[in-house]
Design an enzyme around this catalytic site. Sequence first.
Site, short mmCIF file in Angstrom:
data_model
loop_
_atom_site.label_atom_id
_atom_site.label_comp_id
_atom_site.label_asym_id
_atom_site.label_seq_id
_atom_site.Cartn_x
_atom_site.Cartn_y
_atom_site.Cartn_z
N SER A 161 0.83 -1.22 0.00
CA SER A 161 0.00 0.00 0.00
C SER A 161 0.86 1.26 0.00
O SER A 161 0.54 2.25 -0.69
CB SER A 161 -0.98 0.00 1.17
N HIS B 153 -2.17 -8.87 1.81
CA HIS B 153 -1.86 -7.61 2.52
C HIS B 153 -3.04 -7.31 3.46
O HIS B 153 -3.37 -8.12 4.32
CB HIS B 153 -1.59 -6.53 1.47
N HIS C 53 5.45 -12.94 7.29
CA HIS C 53 5.70 -11.55 6.91
C HIS C 53 6.91 -11.48 5.98
O HIS C 53 7.83 -12.29 6.10
CB HIS C 53 5.95 -10.67 8.15
N ARG D 67 2.75 -5.39 16.75
CA ARG D 67 1.38 -4.90 16.63
C ARG D 67 0.39 -6.00 17.02
O ARG D 67 -0.70 -5.72 17.52
CB ARG D 67 1.11 -4.42 15.18
N ASP E 190 -2.59 -8.85 11.48
CA ASP E 190 -3.94 -9.27 11.08
C ASP E 190 -4.44 -10.51 11.82
O ASP E 190 -5.61 -10.85 11.72
CB ASP E 190 -3.96 -9.55 9.57
N1 HAX Z 1 0.90 -19.89 5.37
C1 HAX Z 1 1.33 -20.77 4.46
N2 HAX Z 1 2.42 -20.59 3.70
C2 HAX Z 1 3.12 -19.48 3.92
C3 HAX Z 1 2.76 -18.53 4.89
C4 HAX Z 1 1.58 -18.76 5.63
N3 HAX Z 1 1.12 -17.90 6.52
N4 HAX Z 1 3.66 -17.53 4.88
C5 HAX Z 1 4.56 -17.84 3.92
N5 HAX Z 1 4.24 -19.00 3.34
C6 HAX Z 1 4.89 -19.67 2.23
C7 HAX Z 1 4.85 -18.77 0.99
O1 HAX Z 1 3.58 -18.85 0.36
C8 HAX Z 1 6.00 -19.32 0.18
O2 HAX Z 1 5.57 -20.52 -0.40
P1 HAX Z 1 6.07 -20.96 -1.88
O3 HAX Z 1 7.55 -21.01 -1.81
O4 HAX Z 1 5.41 -22.27 -2.10
O5 HAX Z 1 5.59 -19.90 -2.82
C9 HAX Z 1 7.01 -19.66 1.26
O6 HAX Z 1 6.27 -19.84 2.48
C10 HAX Z 1 8.07 -18.59 1.47
O7 HAX Z 1 7.42 -17.38 1.73
P2 HAX Z 1 8.10 -16.25 2.66
O8 HAX Z 1 9.34 -15.82 1.99
O9 HAX Z 1 8.19 -16.74 4.05
O10 HAX Z 1 7.00 -15.12 2.66
P3 HAX Z 1 6.78 -13.93 1.59
O11 HAX Z 1 7.67 -12.83 1.98
O12 HAX Z 1 6.85 -14.44 0.21
O13 HAX Z 1 5.26 -13.56 1.88
C11 HAX Z 1 3.38 -13.06 3.19
C12 HAX Z 1 4.88 -12.86 3.02
C13 HAX Z 1 2.89 -12.14 4.28
C14 HAX Z 1 2.67 -12.71 1.88
C15 HAX Z 1 3.12 -14.54 3.58
O14 HAX Z 1 3.73 -14.83 4.82
C16 HAX Z 1 1.65 -14.89 3.63
O15 HAX Z 1 1.07 -15.23 2.60
N6 HAX Z 1 0.99 -14.81 4.84
C17 HAX Z 1 -0.43 -15.05 4.97
C18 HAX Z 1 -1.21 -13.82 4.53
C19 HAX Z 1 -1.06 -12.70 5.51
O16 HAX Z 1 -1.21 -12.85 6.70
N7 HAX Z 1 -0.80 -11.49 5.00
C20 HAX Z 1 -0.68 -10.29 5.82
C21 HAX Z 1 0.77 -9.87 6.04
C22 HAX Z 1 0.91 -8.62 6.87
C23 HAX Z 1 0.37 -7.46 6.14
O17 HAX Z 1 0.88 -6.99 5.15
N8 HAX Z 1 -0.74 -6.98 6.58
O18 HAX Z 1 -1.36 -6.06 5.89
#
Ligand code: HAX
Length: 436
Positions: free
Chosen positions: A242, A272, A319, A328, A374
């Site tokens: 964002s 996000h 994250h 948070r 979240d």
């Molecule tokens: N559940 C399952 N798998 C997860 C995971 C979770 N909560 N978090 C990461 N992973 C997976 C990724 O999907 C990725 O898988 P692939 O290699 O198969 O693609 C792997 O673990 C490595 O990812 P990472 O490097 O640890 O995480 P990223 O930096 O790529 O992504 C995210 C960060 C926040 C997008 C991710 O942890 C996620 O999808 N979390 C769940 C959604 C979520 O809670 N989002 C909110 C984040 C905070 C925020 O911005 N709030 O607004």
Amino acid sequence: MDQVKQRLKEVGESKSEQLKELVREHGDKVLQEVTIGQVLSGMKGVVALLTDTSKLDPSEGIRFRGYSIPELRAKLPKIREDGEPLPEGLFYLMLIGEIPDKATVDFISQEWARRAQGIPDHVFKVIDSLPITAHPMIQFNTAILAMSTESHFRRAYMAGMDKKDYWGPMYEGVMDLISRLPVITAYIYRRCFHGQKHIKPDPSLDWAGNIAHMMGHSSEEAKRLMRLYMVLHADHEGGNVSAHATHLVGTALSNPYYSFSAGMNGLAGPLHGMANQEVMHWLEKLIKEIGTETPSVDQIKEYAIATLEQGRVIPGYGHAVLRKTDPRFSEQLNFAKKYIPDAPLIQLVSKIYEVVPDVLASTGKVKNPWPNVDAISGSLLSSYGIKEFPIYTVLFGVSRSLGVLTSLIWDRIYGMPLERPSSQTFDWFEEQGKQK
Ligand code: HAX
């Protein structure tokens, strides 16, 4: 010129000179090497942005202009000594870099209450023209764009404004926009979930207190929660979707409404800001499938593993930068334990916290198995009576306006140019990989 704008002018003039000097003196200095892996995994860790409002440390979490969340709670002005800091104070801190006194915070509250009255009628008509079933983020973002008819920046630009003056109308637009988001949010909330029975703002209330009031949750407890929520979600340095999207679009000199709308489109993604709503669906399904609000640790573990086996993420966990529990999350959990320790959803969230990190860590690929903001925010809102999940990301967006729009003003103070990184083809990356 109002007192906040005057102080911003003083601080901004000196800082923009310092930035020019920095680029003149050290513009050729190499900052870091960047790997193919970094570029192809979302540019994680690549330093590419200047953002003063806040900085995220992977272990410690967020600091706003150098202050941690506990420090902010101690230092920012409040209505009552035992209450939560007012988001107006955080806005001033992010904008000016100084902790404001209570009189300044009161000035901002009054200024925003005054500006909130200026929403043109067509904005409400545009919202009303959308289906009532349209997701609140669609309605929110449409309203933001509809408000851009009021852009000071666009008008001044068309009139031939000098580059060095860009920050002034940007400040005016940002103040208008921030002041109006609570009214828009409450309007959408009451339209979708409370029979279109709208509640007028109370100009004597603070900005966050007014959000709770206009939504129809006007107890002192709900207002206190809203102040906490609006502070905690306000900023997370410059690289999150964002913030980055708002900044990027702003570099084309798009007005604050266009820029913020871009950021909110990003916030609406489930990885996000929409994660707060996703968490609630995940919890709801857990309760339904297991058949109880008080599942055992083993039942939660089984449910979490099943989510992963279905190729889905566990929302609220993980994250891109953080490598520890998000402070948070901890702040909200502490708040809940203090005020509503027996709330079933909070107890469930606490139990999930005992189980899910191990489940995620055991995959061997998740870099951060800990909860983010979240994982609990929706349960907290719900426990205070704000039970309509689809509004949660909108509330996140209202708070996020404080940080990303402050940065947008600073972008214009610094005279940040059009952002235009270079892209390469797959073949190019492959070629680079082969080279010694
Ligand atoms: N559940 C399952 N798998 C997860 C995971 C979770 N909560 N978090 C990461 N992973 C997976 C990724 O999907 C990725 O898988 P692939 O290699 O198969 O693609 C792997 O673990 C490595 O990812 P990472 O490097 O640890 O995480 P990223 O930096 O790529 O992504 C995210 C960060 C926040 C997008 C991710 O942890 C996620 O999808 N979390 C769940 C959604 C979520 O809670 N989002 C909110 C984040 C905070 C925020 O911005 N709030 O607004």
